[in-house]
Design an enzyme around this catalytic site. Structure first.
Site, mmCIF file in Angstrom:
data_model
loop_
_atom_site.group_PDB
_atom_site.id
_atom_site.type_symbol
_atom_site.label_atom_id
_atom_site.label_comp_id
_atom_site.label_asym_id
_atom_site.label_seq_id
_atom_site.Cartn_x
_atom_site.Cartn_y
_atom_site.Cartn_z
ATOM 1 N N CYS A 2 11.068 6.304 -2.199
ATOM 2 C CA CYS A 2 12.463 6.741 -2.318
ATOM 3 C C CYS A 2 12.583 8.192 -2.764
ATOM 4 C CB CYS A 2 13.184 5.886 -3.350
ATOM 5 S SG CYS A 2 13.090 4.133 -3.049
ATOM 6 N N ARG A 27 8.114 11.726 2.541
ATOM 7 C CA ARG A 27 7.633 10.732 1.584
ATOM 8 C C ARG A 27 7.713 9.314 2.132
ATOM 9 N NH1 ARG A 27 7.786 13.192 -3.705
ATOM 10 N NH2 ARG A 27 7.644 11.131 -4.588
ATOM 11 N N TRP A 73 13.183 3.363 0.241
ATOM 12 C CA TRP A 73 11.994 2.664 0.747
ATOM 13 C C TRP A 73 12.092 1.264 0.152
ATOM 14 C CZ3 TRP A 73 7.196 0.749 -1.252
ATOM 15 C CH2 TRP A 73 6.163 0.649 -0.301
ATOM 16 N N ASN A 99 15.372 5.398 -7.919
ATOM 17 C CA ASN A 99 13.984 5.168 -7.503
ATOM 18 C C ASN A 99 13.327 4.317 -8.580
ATOM 19 O OD1 ASN A 99 14.501 6.983 -5.510
ATOM 20 N ND2 ASN A 99 13.147 8.593 -6.266
ATOM 21 N N GLY A 100 12.432 3.414 -8.169
ATOM 22 C CA GLY A 100 11.743 2.576 -9.158
ATOM 23 C C GLY A 100 12.142 1.123 -8.998
ATOM 24 N N GLU A 483 -13.584 7.300 2.886
ATOM 25 C CA GLU A 483 -12.443 8.157 3.195
ATOM 26 C C GLU A 483 -12.204 8.208 4.708
ATOM 27 O OE1 GLU A 483 -10.013 9.253 1.816
ATOM 28 O OE2 GLU A 483 -9.305 10.996 2.902
ATOM 29 N N LYS A 487 -8.710 7.114 6.391
ATOM 30 C CA LYS A 487 -7.901 7.993 7.255
ATOM 31 C C LYS A 487 -7.595 7.286 8.566
ATOM 32 C CE LYS A 487 -6.622 10.263 5.116
ATOM 33 N NZ LYS A 487 -6.964 10.414 3.746
ATOM 34 N N GLU A 490 -5.099 4.238 8.096
ATOM 35 C CA GLU A 490 -3.723 4.502 7.663
ATOM 36 C C GLU A 490 -2.888 5.228 8.722
ATOM 37 O OE1 GLU A 490 -3.002 6.835 4.060
ATOM 38 O OE2 GLU A 490 -4.754 8.063 4.481
ATOM 39 N N HIS A 506 -26.437 -7.409 4.471
ATOM 40 C CA HIS A 506 -26.036 -8.497 3.575
ATOM 41 C C HIS A 506 -24.733 -9.145 4.016
ATOM 42 C CE1 HIS A 506 -29.303 -7.461 0.929
ATOM 43 N NE2 HIS A 506 -28.929 -6.193 1.017
ATOM 44 N N LYS A 601 4.354 8.789 0.706
ATOM 45 C CA LYS A 601 3.481 9.872 0.267
ATOM 46 C C LYS A 601 3.050 9.711 -1.179
ATOM 47 C CE LYS A 601 1.091 13.580 0.413
ATOM 48 N NZ LYS A 601 -0.277 13.360 0.923
HETATM 49 C C1 AGP Z 1 -4.314 9.031 1.220
HETATM 50 O O1 AGP Z 1 -4.437 9.355 2.551
HETATM 51 C C2 AGP Z 1 -3.281 8.064 0.887
HETATM 52 N N1 AGP Z 1 -2.029 8.364 1.433
HETATM 53 C C3 AGP Z 1 -3.272 7.549 -0.527
HETATM 54 O O2 AGP Z 1 -4.414 6.769 -0.651
HETATM 55 C C4 AGP Z 1 -3.209 8.555 -1.710
HETATM 56 O O3 AGP Z 1 -4.392 9.295 -1.773
HETATM 57 C C5 AGP Z 1 -2.966 7.761 -3.007
HETATM 58 O O4 AGP Z 1 -1.754 7.077 -2.917
HETATM 59 C C6 AGP Z 1 -3.001 8.627 -4.252
HETATM 60 O O5 AGP Z 1 -1.986 9.588 -4.243
HETATM 61 P P1 AGP Z 1 -1.995 10.762 -5.297
HETATM 62 O O6 AGP Z 1 -3.213 11.593 -5.022
HETATM 63 O O7 AGP Z 1 -0.731 11.506 -5.051
HETATM 64 O O8 AGP Z 1 -2.066 10.157 -6.654
#
Ligand code: AGP
Length: 606
Positions: A2, A27, A73, A99-100, A483, A487, A490, A506, A601
């Site tokens: 949000c 976001r 959101w 927000n929250g 990572e 990527k 997501e 394993h 975001k």
């Molecule tokens: C990364 O591509 C993600 N969107 C997500 O994992 C992100 O790194 C995570 O939410 C942490 O965010 P921050 O670094 O703003 O704390």
């Protein structure tokens, strides 16, 4: 997640609110709304969909010089016009954006319903609107009405509230969800993110948890939850609107991947000392003796930040020989961690507002832990909460998927590991080796980026039709594999799993076959032979292999060759091709690259 924007001043609020909401689109959100006050009457427009959809239903006569806006959101109730914010009080005098999450919303709702209040939406926020609406009738100020209502609430919030009866002020409050005030010329702004403010002002003030602020055109006042006035020092944000443009790239993500020679350069700038082959990190607020005193390092962060923490833990173990490990902050905070005086805790966050990471830092601080932050957003909640730290200086990261913050965090960890190593037993010669290696990084990232076309072609061939992809690596290569998988999944929604290469036998080897290709991270390090053996095992099960390393190998079907640097720094360069691979897979699959479904975001809720 949000977004909130608020305005009070001489201008028409609606265009400012809509522009601010647009800046917050990155976001992630599912609906949007605005409210203004004119002639002591509240006007609200809200829609499911984009800010552009909202703009199309805001009429020209939607005038008023005081207003609030929101991108939602969904957490309580589906995305819909009625669940979108702002929410009005029953008498349509008060409007609230939030927000929250209000945790006791259900019980408050029951009490209000028993009192005859009719709810229009399924949201927890509407509870706040009704509570403030009621207290506003009994109090002399909106600020007091908000304060009283918030006393009844359990949960997290960043809120902005307007009152049709008091058309000269906005009240905002924060508890766990960011609120930033923007100071203009005879006008005031507030937002959940500086991105919404930089077009109008660079002078900002962050609210702390439990604080409330009253904004008027001629200034602002801030208060604690028990009404004591607080003094705030504004600071100047050095990000401008240009940072929030795509700069001619098709997507923010590609822009941010391409910026990495520069952003890693900025993280390193002025921090490498050639005389003593050490790193200058003034923000740590620790002298050499203190830096030597830690027996362990514990790193926390979420998602990609956590994976960069794994890279950091390895760098610290290798260069400083201090036992170090990384853990998701979201797990750490819930397991009542044992906090030790001789452990150095490090929190990582691009946004500096991730709720789980913030809560973990607060838990550490409560137990007396020493916490450093590796953070991108200057003045953010996590940065403020930590005892010291390292800013990334990578500029705002707009695309939901983290790229430049990941590599800058890894570079910052290399500096920190160098520092901790050189106050211990890392030799000057090894210190110089790492300093030289760090200095080579920006050029080598640039060199790596020239392979984009080759990587695009591989992404089309491997990821486009794959049922899923396996990412494997050993030791330094393992967080890179994690990572890479993160990527890909997501932004392209292709299923991707990451495993230590040594663990394949394993269990996950059962998944390998022609329809499940493997991306193998195989640097030229002491584990090269072991990795090549693993590739042989995958190949023997008809698995296709894309190898990312420093050479080509017969065991692989295709290879991406990355420039060589010092072994300890390998993860940084090995990550770049995986970012490009995920990006081009997502583009080929027609995904919403910068705003992948279901994600936001910065995750400012639990
Ligand atoms: C990364 O591509 C993600 N969107 C997500 O994992 C992100 O790194 C995570 O939410 C942490 O965010 P921050 O670094 O703003 O704390």
């Amino acid at each position: 997640m949000c977004g909130i924007v608020a305005y009070v001043g001489p201008k028409d609020a609606a265009p400012i609110l809509l522009e601010g909401l647009q800046r917050l689109e990155y976001r992630g959100y599912d609906s949007a709304g605005v409210a203004v006050v004119a002639a002591k009457a509240l006007k609200i427009r809200k829609v499911k969909g984009r800010v552009a959809d909202l703009a199309s239903v805001v009429p020209a006569r939607f005038k008023g010089t005081l207003g609030i806006g929101h991108t939602r959101w969904a957490t309580h109730g589906v995305p819909s016009d009625v669940n979108a914010h702002p929410h009005p009080s029953a008498d349509e005098r008060i409007a609230v954006v939030h927000n929250g999450i209000i945790e006791n919303a259900d019980s408050l709702r029951q009490r209000l319903e028993a009192d005859g209040v009719t709810f229009l939406s399924e949201t927890d926020t509407e509870v706040l609107a009704h509570l403030i609406g009621r207290t506003a009738k009994e109090t002399e100020s909106l600020e007091e009405a908000v304060r009283r209502a918030l006393k009844l609430v359990v949960g997290t919030y960043g809120i902005a509230v307007i009152d049709a009866e008091r058309p000269g002020e906005v009240v905002v409050a924060r508890n766990g969800s960011p609120i930033v005030l923007g100071i203009g010329e005879k006008e005031m702004f507030a937002a959940s993110d500086v991105a919404a403010l930089v077009r109008y002002t660079r002078q900002v003030v962050h609210l702390e948890d439990g604080e409330l602020a009253v904004l008027r055109a001629d200034g602002f006042s801030t208060f604690t939850s028990d009404a004591r006035e607080t003094a705030k020092e504004p600071f100047t944000v050095d990000w401008d609107t240009g940072h929030y443009d795509t700069g001619g790239y098709e997507h923010y993500l590609l822009k941010e991947i391409s910026e990495q020679p520069d952003t890693v350069g900025r993280t390193l700038r002025g921090r490498i000392d050639d005389r003593f082959h050490i790193a200058h990190l003034g923000g740590l607020n620790m002298d050499a003796r203190e830096s030597r005193s830690f027996k362990r390092v514990k790193i926390i962060g979420c998602g990609s930040a956590y994976y960069s923490g794994q890279i950091g833990a390895q760098l610290i173990e290798e260069l400083a020989r201090i036992p170090a490990d990384a853990e998701p902050a979201s797990e750490f905070r819930y397991r009542s961690p044992v906090v030790e005086a001789d452990t150095l805790y490090i929190a990582i966050s691009q946004s500096g507002e991730t709720y789980d990471t913030l809560a973990a830092v607060q838990e550490l601080k409560r137990k007396g832990g020493r916490v450093l932050g590796i953070v991108n957003t200057v003045g953010s909640a996590i940065a403020r909460e930590c005892d010291g730290g390292v800013y990334l200086h990578a500029g705002p990261e707009v695309s939901v998927a983290s790229t430049k913050a990941f590599t800058s965090t890894s570079a910052a960890f290399a500096l920190l590991a160098l520092h901790l190593g050189r106050v211990r037993d890392l030799s000057p010669a090894d210190g110089r080796r790492i300093c030289d290696g760090l200095r080579r990084l920006p050029e080598q990232i640039k060199e790596m980026l020239t392979q984009e076309e080759h990587i695009r072609e591989l992404a089309m061939r491997y990821a486009k039709d794959a049922a899923g992809m396996m990412f494997v690596g050993r030791v330094r290569g393992y967080p890179v594999a994690r990572e890479g998988a993160q990527k890909l999944k997501e932004i392209s929604y292709v299923h991707a799993e990451a495993y230590p290469a040594s663990e394949l036998k394993h269990g996950p080897l059962a998944l390998i076959g022609p329809e499940m290709p493997t991306v193998a991270i195989v640097p030229d390090d002491e584990l090269l032979d072991k990795n090549l053996t693993t590739l042989g095992e995958i190949r023997a099960r008809s698995g296709r292999i894309l190898m990312v390393g420093h050479r080509t190998a017969d065991q692989a079907d295709d290879c991406i060759v990355v420039p060589r640097n010092e072994t300890e720094l390998d993860p940084i360069l090995l990550t770049i091709p995986l970012q490009l691979f995920a990006y081009h897979a997502a583009v080929a699959l027609g995904r919403d690259v910068d705003k992948p479904r279901n994600l936001a975001k910065s995750v400012t809720v639990e």
